[in-house]
Design an enzyme around this catalytic site. Sequence first.
Site, PDB file in Angstrom:
ATOM      1  N   ARG A  91     -15.394 -79.836  -3.221  1.00 50.45           N
ATOM      2  CA  ARG A  91     -15.321 -78.524  -2.314  1.00 50.45           C
ATOM      3  C   ARG A  91     -16.280 -78.799  -0.912  1.00 50.45           C
ATOM      4  NH1 ARG A  91     -16.007 -76.714  -7.850  1.00 50.45           N
ATOM      5  NH2 ARG A  91     -14.175 -75.405  -8.615  1.00 50.45           N
ATOM      6  N   ASP A 151     -15.949 -69.222 -12.666  1.00 49.21           N
ATOM      7  CA  ASP A 151     -16.794 -70.404 -13.411  1.00 49.21           C
ATOM      8  C   ASP A 151     -17.077 -69.390 -14.544  1.00 49.21           C
ATOM      9  OD1 ASP A 151     -16.712 -72.689 -11.512  1.00 49.21           O
ATOM     10  OD2 ASP A 151     -17.557 -70.754 -10.441  1.00 49.21           O
ATOM     11  N   ARG A 154     -14.207 -68.665 -16.733  1.00 46.99           N
ATOM     12  CA  ARG A 154     -13.906 -69.696 -17.517  1.00 46.99           C
ATOM     13  C   ARG A 154     -14.742 -70.066 -18.524  1.00 46.99           C
ATOM     14  NH1 ARG A 154     -12.719 -73.152 -11.689  1.00 46.99           N
ATOM     15  NH2 ARG A 154     -10.359 -72.810 -11.928  1.00 46.99           N
TER      16      ARG A 154
END
Length: 317
Positions: A91, A151, A154
């Site tokens: 990223r 995140d 997840r």
Amino acid sequence: MYGTKTSRVVIIGTGFVGSSYAFSLINQNITDEMVLIDLNKEKTEGDAMDLNHGIPFGYPTKIWAGEYSDCKDADVVVITAGANQKPGETRLDLIEKNVNIFKGIVGSVMDSGFNGIFIVATNPVDVLSYATWKFSGLPMERVIGSGTLLDTARLRFLLSDYFDIDSRNIHGYIIGEHGDTELPVWSQTRIGSELIYSFMEKYKPDGKQEDLDNIFVNVRDAAYHIIERKGATHYAIAMGLARLTKAVLRNEHSILTVSTLLQGEYGLNDLYIGVPAIVSHNGIEKIVEMELADDEMKKLHHSANVLKSAMAPVFKK
């Protein structure tokens, strides 16, 4: 947004993430008006037509392909535009090209007279949230990055699978850079009301720290695995952005792990990074400063230092 006021969300960038986010908004009845803006005007017009044709199956929403002037009356402007992460790229590799793109986008939004809240989703999201804050001149509470929102989701999903517990009863956070240096806060992770290690001891005695470490690695590297398989990640982040937008428009005072400016919290200053914060119609109401274990604090500072090093060439003093 409140009472009889009409709420408006402007989406800048109608690629995979932007169009998935628009679809999430209409399905969840989050806003009254939705404006789509993209360099590819024809594609944006097609998206608006397609979404409008679904309204009989969803909720009344006024949707159109618009211009930056439409940002003037927007409550929220969500930026998903920019160069995408390619296979093998991190990223942070995207910084320079996307900062340059954002300078033009944010300038055009502010020229409209916009006085609402920016939500930034484009990667590297922490750096681009900082750039949006700098370029816009808005107070820090009105520039929010999606940060480690996805995140954290997840993590909760994978822990729910591991423990066979509803993910809504998993309370844990991923903090730091939305990227390779992020970290799980195991010391504050709870299953229901029980700290995770206590829960494991009682209800999953065969569980090991190694299992949790592997879960975190799968969280951290999830985007790489998805990009390898289908080229982009967009459904889950779109739903996360919808959740964040709802917290703003409905004044929920929800605690979400977003990218926000730290001004002394966790011993860090002058950078956007993912941490839990209270989100309302004002944007960031307050940063929730968790008590971190010593190793977690060290990892957070390492994450911050990586971000600052990556930002330094672009944001020279």
